[in-house]
Design a protein around this motif. Structure first.
Motif, PDB file in Angstrom:
ATOM      1  N   PRO A  65     -25.558   7.411 -45.766  1.00 16.26           N
ATOM      2  CA  PRO A  65     -24.230   7.215 -45.187  1.00 16.26           C
ATOM      3  C   PRO A  65     -23.634   5.824 -45.437  1.00 16.26           C
ATOM      4  N   GLU A  66     -24.469   4.840 -45.690  1.00 13.93           N
ATOM      5  CA  GLU A  66     -23.957   3.485 -45.922  1.00 13.93           C
ATOM      6  C   GLU A  66     -23.518   3.274 -47.361  1.00 13.93           C
ATOM      7  N   THR A  67     -24.280   3.824 -48.309  1.00 15.32           N
ATOM      8  CA  THR A  67     -23.989   3.576 -49.723  1.00 15.32           C
ATOM      9  C   THR A  67     -23.349   4.773 -50.416  1.00 15.32           C
ATOM     10  N   MET A  68     -23.414   5.949 -49.787  1.00 20.21           N
ATOM     11  CA  MET A  68     -22.912   7.199 -50.359  1.00 20.21           C
ATOM     12  C   MET A  68     -23.590   7.522 -51.690  1.00 20.21           C
ATOM     13  N   THR A  69     -24.866   7.109 -51.818  1.00 19.70           N
ATOM     14  CA  THR A  69     -25.647   7.431 -53.003  1.00 19.70           C
ATOM     15  C   THR A  69     -26.706   8.469 -52.639  1.00 19.70           C
ATOM     16  N   LEU A  70     -27.099   9.268 -53.637  1.00 16.40           N
ATOM     17  CA  LEU A  70     -28.112  10.294 -53.439  1.00 16.40           C
ATOM     18  C   LEU A  70     -29.501   9.691 -53.313  1.00 16.40           C
ATOM     19  N   ALA A  71     -30.299  10.276 -52.434  1.00 12.68           N
ATOM     20  CA  ALA A  71     -31.720   9.940 -52.377  1.00 12.68           C
ATOM     21  C   ALA A  71     -32.358  10.421 -53.673  1.00 12.68           C
ATOM     22  N   LYS A  72     -33.492   9.830 -54.030  1.00 13.57           N
ATOM     23  CA  LYS A  72     -34.182  10.173 -55.284  1.00 13.57           C
ATOM     24  C   LYS A  72     -35.291  11.189 -55.037  1.00 13.57           C
ATOM     25  N   GLY A  73     -35.272  12.289 -55.767  1.00 12.15           N
ATOM     26  CA  GLY A  73     -36.320  13.297 -55.675  1.00 12.15           C
ATOM     27  C   GLY A  73     -36.062  14.294 -54.559  1.00 12.15           C
ATOM     28  N   PHE A  74     -36.660  15.487 -54.701  1.00  5.97           N
ATOM     29  CA  PHE A  74     -36.388  16.560 -53.747  1.00  5.97           C
ATOM     30  C   PHE A  74     -36.814  16.222 -52.328  1.00  5.97           C
ATOM     31  N   GLU A  75     -38.035  15.741 -52.136  1.00  2.00           N
ATOM     32  CA  GLU A  75     -38.506  15.477 -50.773  1.00  2.00           C
ATOM     33  C   GLU A  75     -37.627  14.448 -50.067  1.00  2.00           C
ATOM     34  N   ALA A  76     -37.283  13.382 -50.755  1.00  5.60           N
ATOM     35  CA  ALA A  76     -36.404  12.356 -50.166  1.00  5.60           C
ATOM     36  C   ALA A  76     -35.020  12.926 -49.884  1.00  5.60           C
ATOM     37  N   GLN A  77     -34.537  13.788 -50.767  1.00  2.60           N
ATOM     38  CA  GLN A  77     -33.221  14.382 -50.538  1.00  2.60           C
ATOM     39  C   GLN A  77     -33.242  15.310 -49.327  1.00  2.60           C
ATOM     40  N   ALA A  78     -34.282  16.124 -49.201  1.00  5.77           N
ATOM     41  CA  ALA A  78     -34.381  17.021 -48.048  1.00  5.77           C
ATOM     42  C   ALA A  78     -34.480  16.222 -46.748  1.00  5.77           C
ATOM     43  N   GLU A  79     -35.291  15.173 -46.739  1.00  3.83           N
ATOM     44  CA  GLU A  79     -35.403  14.320 -45.544  1.00  3.83           C
ATOM     45  C   GLU A  79     -34.049  13.715 -45.191  1.00  3.83           C
ATOM     46  N   GLN A  80     -33.296  13.252 -46.199  1.00  4.24           N
ATOM     47  CA  GLN A  80     -31.986  12.644 -45.946  1.00  4.24           C
ATOM     48  C   GLN A  80     -31.012  13.664 -45.360  1.00  4.24           C
ATOM     49  N   VAL A  81     -31.047  14.892 -45.879  1.00  5.26           N
ATOM     50  CA  VAL A  81     -30.170  15.934 -45.346  1.00  5.26           C
ATOM     51  C   VAL A  81     -30.480  16.179 -43.863  1.00  5.26           C
ATOM     52  N   PHE A  82     -31.757  16.311 -43.519  1.00  8.87           N
ATOM     53  CA  PHE A  82     -32.109  16.552 -42.115  1.00  8.87           C
ATOM     54  C   PHE A  82     -31.765  15.341 -41.247  1.00  8.87           C
ATOM     55  N   HIS A  83     -31.899  14.149 -41.785  1.00 11.14           N
ATOM     56  CA  HIS A  83     -31.481  12.942 -41.055  1.00 11.14           C
ATOM     57  C   HIS A  83     -29.971  12.998 -40.795  1.00 11.14           C
ATOM     58  N   ASN A  84     -29.200  13.352 -41.818  1.00 11.86           N
ATOM     59  CA  ASN A  84     -27.745  13.438 -41.666  1.00 11.86           C
ATOM     60  C   ASN A  84     -27.354  14.508 -40.652  1.00 11.86           C
ATOM     61  N   LEU A  85     -28.007  15.673 -40.730  1.00 15.55           N
ATOM     62  CA  LEU A  85     -27.730  16.732 -39.761  1.00 15.55           C
ATOM     63  C   LEU A  85     -28.056  16.275 -38.345  1.00 15.55           C
ATOM     64  N   SER A  86     -29.177  15.587 -38.183  1.00 13.53           N
ATOM     65  CA  SER A  86     -29.569  15.086 -36.859  1.00 13.53           C
ATOM     66  C   SER A  86     -28.529  14.122 -36.304  1.00 13.53           C
ATOM     67  N   ALA A  87     -27.954  13.288 -37.162  1.00 18.02           N
ATOM     68  CA  ALA A  87     -26.935  12.328 -36.723  1.00 18.02           C
ATOM     69  C   ALA A  87     -25.682  13.037 -36.234  1.00 18.02           C
ATOM     70  N   VAL A  88     -25.268  14.078 -36.942  1.00 18.10           N
ATOM     71  CA  VAL A  88     -24.078  14.827 -36.523  1.00 18.10           C
ATOM     72  C   VAL A  88     -24.361  15.580 -35.227  1.00 18.10           C
ATOM     73  N   LEU A  89     -25.520  16.207 -35.137  1.00 19.62           N
ATOM     74  CA  LEU A  89     -25.889  16.900 -33.901  1.00 19.62           C
ATOM     75  C   LEU A  89     -25.908  15.933 -32.723  1.00 19.62           C
ATOM     76  N   ALA A  90     -26.489  14.761 -32.915  1.00 21.95           N
ATOM     77  CA  ALA A  90     -26.562  13.762 -31.837  1.00 21.95           C
ATOM     78  C   ALA A  90     -25.169  13.331 -31.386  1.00 21.95           C
ATOM     79  N   LYS A  91     -24.260  13.163 -32.317  1.00 18.85           N
ATOM     80  CA  LYS A  91     -22.894  12.766 -31.966  1.00 18.85           C
ATOM     81  C   LYS A  91     -22.242  13.816 -31.069  1.00 18.85           C
ATOM     82  N   ALA A  92     -22.640  15.075 -31.251  1.00 13.03           N
ATOM     83  CA  ALA A  92     -22.122  16.166 -30.418  1.00 13.03           C
ATOM     84  C   ALA A  92     -22.946  16.359 -29.144  1.00 13.03           C
ATOM     85  N   GLY A  93     -23.958  15.514 -28.939  1.00 12.54           N
ATOM     86  CA  GLY A  93     -24.806  15.637 -27.758  1.00 12.54           C
ATOM     87  C   GLY A  93     -25.835  16.750 -27.881  1.00 12.54           C
TER      88      GLY A  93
END
Length: 129
Positions: free
Chosen positions: A38-66
């Motif tokens: 979210p800070e650099t708007m760059t893709l994580a490298k490799g599948f595992e890192a990308q999947a972790e980043q997606v779940f991190h991003n989803l968690s952030a949006v969910l948290a914002k909604a409580g």
């Protein structure tokens, strides 16, 4: 009908004419999240890192909604290569516990920014989460 836009600075900003999420009463519809930092708007490298980043991003949006992962009812997962399904399952177990949400996983020929994974979710606000 009550409808509000949810936006978290801890998740990447939308790259098109959409919102990170829209809440309609108890339902939260989270747009497809890419593995973008979210800070650099760059893709994580490799599948595992990308999947972790997606779940991190989803968690952030969910948290914002409580909300949190316990309130996710449905995931739709787009993968650039369905051969990564087993790794996806391992990563998902880090974010979800029984009872698991419903899920669809599909292989697609191309994702925005040439990402390897994109996930959108539907969550339902519960009093017991």
């Amino acid at each position: 009908m009550q409808r509000s836009v949810i936006s978290s600075p801890s998740a990447p900003r939308a790259i098109g004419p959409d919102s990170q999420a829209v809440q309609c009463r108890a339902m939260l519809y989270v747009s497809g999240q890419l593995p973008l930092n979210p800070e650099t708007m760059t893709l994580a490298k490799g599948f595992e890192a990308q999947a972790e980043q997606v779940f991190h991003n989803l968690s952030a949006v969910l948290a914002k909604a409580g909300m949190d992962s316990r309130e996710v009812a449905k995931l739709t997962i787009s993968l650039a290569n369905l051969d990564r399904f087993a790794m996806l399952n391992i990563i998902m177990e880090r974010y979800f516990v029984a009872s698991y949400p419903a899920r669809a996983a599909i292989e697609t020929s191309r994702l925005p920014k040439s990402a390897l994974i994109e996930i959108d979710v539907v969550a339902v606000e519960t009093a017991n989460a």
